[in-house]
Scaffold this active site. Structure first.
Site, PDB file in Angstrom:
ATOM      1  N   ARG A 197      10.845 -12.059  -1.500  1.00 41.04           N
ATOM      2  CA  ARG A 197      10.524 -11.947  -2.929  1.00 41.04           C
ATOM      3  C   ARG A 197      11.654 -12.536  -3.758  1.00 41.04           C
ATOM      4  O   ARG A 197      12.828 -12.245  -3.514  1.00 41.04           O
ATOM      5  CB  ARG A 197      10.335 -10.468  -3.264  1.00 41.04           C
ATOM      6  N   ARG A 200      15.343  -3.955 -10.229  1.00 41.64           N
ATOM      7  CA  ARG A 200      14.472  -5.021  -9.699  1.00 41.64           C
ATOM      8  C   ARG A 200      14.281  -6.132 -10.745  1.00 41.64           C
ATOM      9  O   ARG A 200      14.924  -6.136 -11.786  1.00 41.64           O
ATOM     10  CB  ARG A 200      13.111  -4.425  -9.330  1.00 41.64           C
ATOM     11  N   LYS A 216      14.270   2.537  -6.302  1.00 39.22           N
ATOM     12  CA  LYS A 216      14.107   1.332  -7.132  1.00 39.22           C
ATOM     13  C   LYS A 216      14.130   1.658  -8.622  1.00 39.22           C
ATOM     14  O   LYS A 216      13.835   2.795  -9.034  1.00 39.22           O
ATOM     15  CB  LYS A 216      12.799   0.638  -6.771  1.00 39.22           C
ATOM     16  N   LYS A 230      13.111  -0.229 -12.578  1.00 31.43           N
ATOM     17  CA  LYS A 230      12.378  -1.367 -13.148  1.00 31.43           C
ATOM     18  C   LYS A 230      12.504  -1.422 -14.663  1.00 31.43           C
ATOM     19  O   LYS A 230      12.319  -0.405 -15.332  1.00 31.43           O
ATOM     20  CB  LYS A 230      10.908  -1.261 -12.746  1.00 31.43           C
ATOM     21  N   CYS A 266      -3.428  -5.798  -5.529  1.00 28.53           N
ATOM     22  CA  CYS A 266      -2.192  -5.918  -4.745  1.00 28.53           C
ATOM     23  C   CYS A 266      -2.515  -6.624  -3.429  1.00 28.53           C
ATOM     24  O   CYS A 266      -3.679  -6.738  -3.058  1.00 28.53           O
ATOM     25  CB  CYS A 266      -1.628  -4.528  -4.484  1.00 28.53           C
ATOM     26  N   CYS A 292       0.738  -5.755   3.946  1.00 27.47           N
ATOM     27  CA  CYS A 292       1.433  -4.542   3.503  1.00 27.47           C
ATOM     28  C   CYS A 292       1.312  -3.417   4.528  1.00 27.47           C
ATOM     29  O   CYS A 292       0.198  -2.998   4.866  1.00 27.47           O
ATOM     30  CB  CYS A 292       0.873  -4.067   2.167  1.00 27.47           C
ATOM     31  N   CYS A 346      -3.570   1.311  -1.659  1.00 27.58           N
ATOM     32  CA  CYS A 346      -3.058   2.664  -1.422  1.00 27.58           C
ATOM     33  C   CYS A 346      -2.588   3.233  -2.759  1.00 27.58           C
ATOM     34  O   CYS A 346      -2.537   2.509  -3.757  1.00 27.58           O
ATOM     35  CB  CYS A 346      -1.931   2.642  -0.380  1.00 27.58           C
ATOM     36  N   CYS A 367       0.762  -0.681  -6.928  1.00 29.00           N
ATOM     37  CA  CYS A 367       1.464  -1.949  -7.198  1.00 29.00           C
ATOM     38  C   CYS A 367       0.759  -2.836  -8.219  1.00 29.00           C
ATOM     39  O   CYS A 367       1.391  -3.683  -8.838  1.00 29.00           O
ATOM     40  CB  CYS A 367       1.670  -2.714  -5.897  1.00 29.00           C
TER      41      CYS A 367
HETATM   42 FE1  SRM Z   1       4.906  -2.451  -4.982  1.00 27.34          FE
HETATM   43  C1  SRM Z   1       5.890  -0.939  -2.125  1.00 27.34           C
HETATM   44  C2  SRM Z   1       3.929  -5.154  -3.291  1.00 27.34           C
HETATM   45  C3  SRM Z   1       4.684  -4.143  -7.894  1.00 27.34           C
HETATM   46  C4  SRM Z   1       4.914   0.524  -6.670  1.00 27.34           C
HETATM   47  N1  SRM Z   1       4.978  -2.992  -3.043  1.00 27.34           N
HETATM   48  C5  SRM Z   1       5.474  -2.233  -2.014  1.00 27.34           C
HETATM   49  C6  SRM Z   1       5.545  -3.056  -0.738  1.00 27.34           C
HETATM   50  C7  SRM Z   1       6.879  -3.720  -0.672  1.00 27.34           C
HETATM   51  C8  SRM Z   1       5.235  -2.286   0.561  1.00 27.34           C
HETATM   52  C9  SRM Z   1       6.414  -1.727   1.324  1.00 27.34           C
HETATM   53  O1  SRM Z   1       7.190  -0.933   0.763  1.00 27.34           O
HETATM   54  O2  SRM Z   1       6.541  -2.073   2.483  1.00 27.34           O
HETATM   55  C10 SRM Z   1       4.411  -4.074  -1.040  1.00 27.34           C
HETATM   56  C11 SRM Z   1       4.477  -5.396  -0.307  1.00 27.34           C
HETATM   57  C12 SRM Z   1       3.099  -5.904  -0.054  1.00 27.34           C
HETATM   58  C13 SRM Z   1       3.045  -7.301   0.416  1.00 27.34           C
HETATM   59  O3  SRM Z   1       2.544  -7.529   1.526  1.00 27.34           O
HETATM   60  O4  SRM Z   1       3.470  -8.195  -0.294  1.00 27.34           O
HETATM   61  C14 SRM Z   1       4.441  -4.107  -2.549  1.00 27.34           C
HETATM   62  N2  SRM Z   1       4.521  -4.335  -5.485  1.00 27.34           N
HETATM   63  C15 SRM Z   1       4.031  -5.285  -4.653  1.00 27.34           C
HETATM   64  C16 SRM Z   1       3.578  -6.507  -5.433  1.00 27.34           C
HETATM   65  C17 SRM Z   1       3.764  -7.812  -4.672  1.00 27.34           C
HETATM   66  C18 SRM Z   1       2.100  -6.300  -5.829  1.00 27.34           C
HETATM   67  C19 SRM Z   1       1.414  -7.449  -6.491  1.00 27.34           C
HETATM   68  O5  SRM Z   1       0.183  -7.454  -6.386  1.00 27.34           O
HETATM   69  O6  SRM Z   1       2.009  -8.295  -7.123  1.00 27.34           O
HETATM   70  C20 SRM Z   1       4.442  -6.352  -6.695  1.00 27.34           C
HETATM   71  C21 SRM Z   1       5.794  -6.988  -6.580  1.00 27.34           C
HETATM   72  C22 SRM Z   1       6.570  -6.821  -7.849  1.00 27.34           C
HETATM   73  C23 SRM Z   1       7.843  -7.610  -7.930  1.00 27.34           C
HETATM   74  O7  SRM Z   1       7.782  -8.824  -8.049  1.00 27.34           O
HETATM   75  O8  SRM Z   1       8.913  -6.991  -7.934  1.00 27.34           O
HETATM   76  C24 SRM Z   1       4.585  -4.838  -6.722  1.00 27.34           C
HETATM   77  N3  SRM Z   1       4.903  -1.921  -6.945  1.00 27.34           N
HETATM   78  C25 SRM Z   1       4.682  -2.765  -7.992  1.00 27.34           C
HETATM   79  C26 SRM Z   1       4.394  -2.008  -9.176  1.00 27.34           C
HETATM   80  C27 SRM Z   1       4.025  -2.583 -10.550  1.00 27.34           C
HETATM   81  C28 SRM Z   1       5.213  -2.806 -11.433  1.00 27.34           C
HETATM   82  O9  SRM Z   1       6.355  -2.658 -11.006  1.00 27.34           O
HETATM   83  O10 SRM Z   1       4.983  -3.146 -12.582  1.00 27.34           O
HETATM   84  C29 SRM Z   1       4.455  -0.671  -8.821  1.00 27.34           C
HETATM   85  C30 SRM Z   1       4.143   0.525  -9.758  1.00 27.34           C
HETATM   86  C31 SRM Z   1       5.277   0.864 -10.660  1.00 27.34           C
HETATM   87  C32 SRM Z   1       6.249   1.776  -9.982  1.00 27.34           C
HETATM   88  O11 SRM Z   1       7.225   1.284  -9.452  1.00 27.34           O
HETATM   89  O12 SRM Z   1       5.989   2.986  -9.952  1.00 27.34           O
HETATM   90  C33 SRM Z   1       4.770  -0.626  -7.416  1.00 27.34           C
HETATM   91  N4  SRM Z   1       5.380  -0.543  -4.498  1.00 27.34           N
HETATM   92  C34 SRM Z   1       5.241   0.537  -5.322  1.00 27.34           C
HETATM   93  C35 SRM Z   1       5.497   1.736  -4.565  1.00 27.34           C
HETATM   94  C36 SRM Z   1       5.474   3.184  -5.113  1.00 27.34           C
HETATM   95  C37 SRM Z   1       6.858   3.612  -5.460  1.00 27.34           C
HETATM   96  C38 SRM Z   1       6.964   5.019  -5.960  1.00 27.34           C
HETATM   97  O13 SRM Z   1       8.084   5.479  -6.099  1.00 27.34           O
HETATM   98  O14 SRM Z   1       5.987   5.653  -6.252  1.00 27.34           O
HETATM   99  C39 SRM Z   1       5.772   1.325  -3.246  1.00 27.34           C
HETATM  100  C40 SRM Z   1       6.100   2.221  -2.042  1.00 27.34           C
HETATM  101  C41 SRM Z   1       7.548   2.443  -1.876  1.00 27.34           C
HETATM  102  O15 SRM Z   1       8.388   1.934  -2.613  1.00 27.34           O
HETATM  103  O16 SRM Z   1       7.856   3.188  -0.953  1.00 27.34           O
HETATM  104  C42 SRM Z   1       5.684  -0.108  -3.234  1.00 27.34           C
HETATM  105 FE1  SF4 Z   2       0.812  -2.060  -0.372  1.00 29.09          FE
HETATM  106 FE2  SF4 Z   2      -0.081   0.089  -1.576  1.00 29.09          FE
HETATM  107 FE3  SF4 Z   2       1.442  -1.618  -2.914  1.00 29.09          FE
HETATM  108 FE4  SF4 Z   2      -1.002  -2.296  -2.288  1.00 29.09          FE
HETATM  109  S1  SF4 Z   2      -0.422  -0.595  -3.636  1.00 29.09           S
HETATM  110  S2  SF4 Z   2       0.814  -3.558  -1.986  1.00 29.09           S
HETATM  111  S3  SF4 Z   2      -1.325  -1.315  -0.347  1.00 29.09           S
HETATM  112  S4  SF4 Z   2       2.097  -0.412  -1.197  1.00 29.09           S
END
Ligand code: SRM
Ligand code: SF4
Length: 570
Positions: free
Chosen positions: A77, A146, A214, A216, A436, A442, A481, A485
């Protein structure tokens, strides 16, 4: 459950950070070793350097034999504040995607770009080539700040200009110091200048344990909340006077993720804390980060986000601790600045002078060639020919920028030749949908998302048109899930993977992103999604008030009434 620092046992990741010598661990040695994956502790550390270890989940069945392991691969990323790239950087990323990854680019919901499918043996070369283009992956992941978001539209207004400047300043200021040295040593063959046992001052903002989780940040505008400011840990919402930026409302405690069967985890919208002058922004960001560093939960990673501090403390206590112990300046009350709009920035827009930008809708952010839609080749052709700069939006779309009036026709012709439809030929549901990545990359995905959303959008498009709602804006966001994201908990309709082909259906958020939705139905089989929504949409069509959005309507009605409508009264 409290987020107070307690004597509770720190989570294993805290130990990994503690003994890592500022994010080095055994990464360099493991990179050099002839293995296809990292050890458990390096898997954690490598995130801070912008990469995740994954496996091809589609390949599992074929490899389910004794002696055959997982099909390991890495996701990379970028750190890309405000989503901005030069033409050369975009072209290099496209080339790298072909050479080392799966031949696609993935625009993310935080204005970044991800590569999927990179083999460990190619990781160092890939990150090296990314840095060669003056891009980086440092702290794109991990327990640090981030990618910082900011409205990507290069419109000629002073507010967006200042937002972008401050976005870059904050991103730079919060880049790990010692972590950056480690990054250079490991990935760019930098000389090791850091002896083991370096003092904690080596990382003046984070300390050697970095953050509990993390963090943001986003810079937004009340009349254009395209960055979804309330979903961020920290938002700076610009306040303008006669088009001139005068300050920022500080909004703290947003986040989307939650965990099934853990009711103490939940999505939460940020709360207005205070108002700051532009020259206080960097100090305020540092103060919030340090407050989180010291008070965030370090024993339960499921509850280690700043949103839980805000939810547990309440905004008054948060203000008190922030002011007394961290910001140390009298707080000014936030200004009244409700969100009044969100712009996708698609189509043509004047930048000023003879320049224009053109927003292209990208389904689920995936830049690939598939059948007659050759988006990747189309974008590549435009950027190669016009050397235009590129910006990624928080809605997974892309803006082609700095285009001369005389070249507008060229852009349109190239994209049309590649099957890319202009935004005015797309339905609102198509433009306002996000998904996502989920399966196959993922590891946390329970259900399909990116691969299923196009089918769902097609079906909904047909039903909406049939109901005479084809032109009604409606935001639809899907995730594989509950981690959220694609921010599914503040859109008109949210679908969250629950169990294979079953999803939880949320309704009642809205395009403005300033209201959480409510759960309408759990464990809804995928074939029931459209019929269920159709029932509510049909009544919405006849019963709504003028200008009332779908999420506004179901919120006004309340959950019980909507459940009765779908024949699932509670
Ligand atoms: Fe996310 C984890 C993809 C934005 C909340 N996210 C992941 C992981 C890295 C899975 C992992 O931990 O192994 C995913 C990788 C999937 C893949 O195959 O690429 C993943 N997140 C993404 C992306 C690529 C989704 C997308 O469709 O674009 C976004 C990348 C953002 C970036 O460039 O930095 C992405 N993730 C978000 C957002 C939206 C935002 O930030 O505006 C959220 C919700 C906001 C938040 O942070 O609460 C988000 N991602 C999570 C979470 C839940 C964290 C929590 O504390 O609740 C996880 C799980 C974790 O961190 O353990 C996670
Ligand atoms: Fe993976 Fe869940 Fe984030 Fe989708 S919402 S990319 S399934 S961690």
């Amino acid at each position: 459950m409290s987020t107070e620092p307690t004597a509770a046992k720190p989570s294993p990741v805290e130990g990994i950070k503690d003994t890592s010598n500022y994010l080095r661990g055994t990464l360099a040695a493991e990179l050099a070793a002839d293995t296809d994956h990292f050890t458990e502790s390096s898997k954690q550390l490598v995130k801070f350097h912008g990469t995740y270890q994954q496996e091809d989940r589609d390949a599992r069945k074929k490899r389910d034999k004794p002696g055959v392991g997982k099909a390991y691969m890495m996701m990379i990323r970028l750190r890309l504040p405000g989503g901005v790239l030069t033409a050369d950087q975009y072209l290099a990323m496209d080339d790298i995607a072909q050479k080392y990854a799966n031949g696609t680019l993935r625009f993310t919901t935080r204005q970044s770009i991800q590569l999927h499918g990179v083999l460990k043996k190619n990781l160092k070369s890939t990150i090296g080539e990314i840095n060669h283009t003056l891009l980086s992956t440092i702290s794109a992941c991990g327990d640090v700040n981030r990618n910082v978001m900011s409205c990507p539209a290069p419109l000629p207004d002073a507010v967006r200009k200042l937002n972008n400047e401050l976005c870059n300043k904050v991103a730079d200021h919060l880049t790990p110091h010692a972590g950056k040295r480690a990054y250079h040593e490991i990935w760019l063959n930098g000389e090791s200048v850091t002896p083991p046992g370096e003092p904690a001052e080596a990382e003046p903002i984070y300390g050697k344990l970095y953050l509990p989780r993390k963090f943001k940040i986003a810079f937004g505008l009340p009349d254009d909340n395209c960055v979804d400011i309330y979903a961020n840990c920290l938002g700076f919402q610009a306040i303008a006077d006669g088009g001139r930026p005068v300050g920022y409302n500080l909004i703290v405690g947003g986040g989307m993720g939650m965990t099934n069967s853990k009711p103490e985890t939940f999505p939460h919208l940020g709360r207005e804390v205070c108002y700051v002058e532009p020259d206080q922004v960097v100090a305020a960001a540092e103060a919030v980060v340090k407050l989180f560093r010291d008070h965030g939960n370090r024993s339960d990673r499921k509850r280690a986000r700043i949103k839980y501090l805000m939810a547990d403390w309440g905004v008054e206590r948060f203000r008190e601790v922030f002011q007394q112990d961290y910001f140390r300046t009298p707080l000014v009350a936030p200004k009244h600045a409700p969100v009044t709009g969100v712009d996708l920035h698609l189509g043509w827009h004047p930048q000023g002078g003879d320049r224009w930008f053109y927003g292209v809708s990208v389904e689920n952010g995936r830049v690939k060639d598939a059948g007659t839609l050759r988006l990747r080749s189309g974008l590549l052709a435009v950027v190669s020919k016009l050397r235009c700069s590129v910006r990624v939006t928080p809605q997974q779309d892309v803006l082609l920028c700095d285009i001369a009036t005389a070249d507008k026709g060229t852009v349109e012709a190239i994209l049309t030749d590649h099957g890319v439809r202009p935004a005015d030929q797309l339905s609102p549901i198509q433009k306002w949908s996000l998904a996502c990545p989920a399966i196959p990359t993922c590891p946390l995905a329970i259900s399909e998302s990116e691969r299923y959303l196009p089918t769902l959008v097609d079906e909904l498009e047909r039903e909406l048109a049939g109901l005479g709602l084809g032109d009604t804006p409606l935001s639809l966001r899907m995730t594989g899930c509950p981690n959220g994201c694609a921010r599914p908990y503040n859109s008109d309709v949210g679908l969250v993977g629950r169990s294979g082909d079953k999803y939880t259906l949320y309704v009642g958020g809205r395009i403005h992103g300033d209201r959480l939705s409510f759960e309408l139905q759990d464990l809804l089989p995928k074939d029931h999604i459209v019929p269920t929504l159709k029932k509510v949409l049909a009544v919405y069509k006849t019963d709504r008030q003028p200008g009332e959005g779908f999420g506004d309507y179901v919120t006004r009605l309340g959950k019980e009434n909507v459940l009765a409508m779908i024949g699932a009264g509670g």
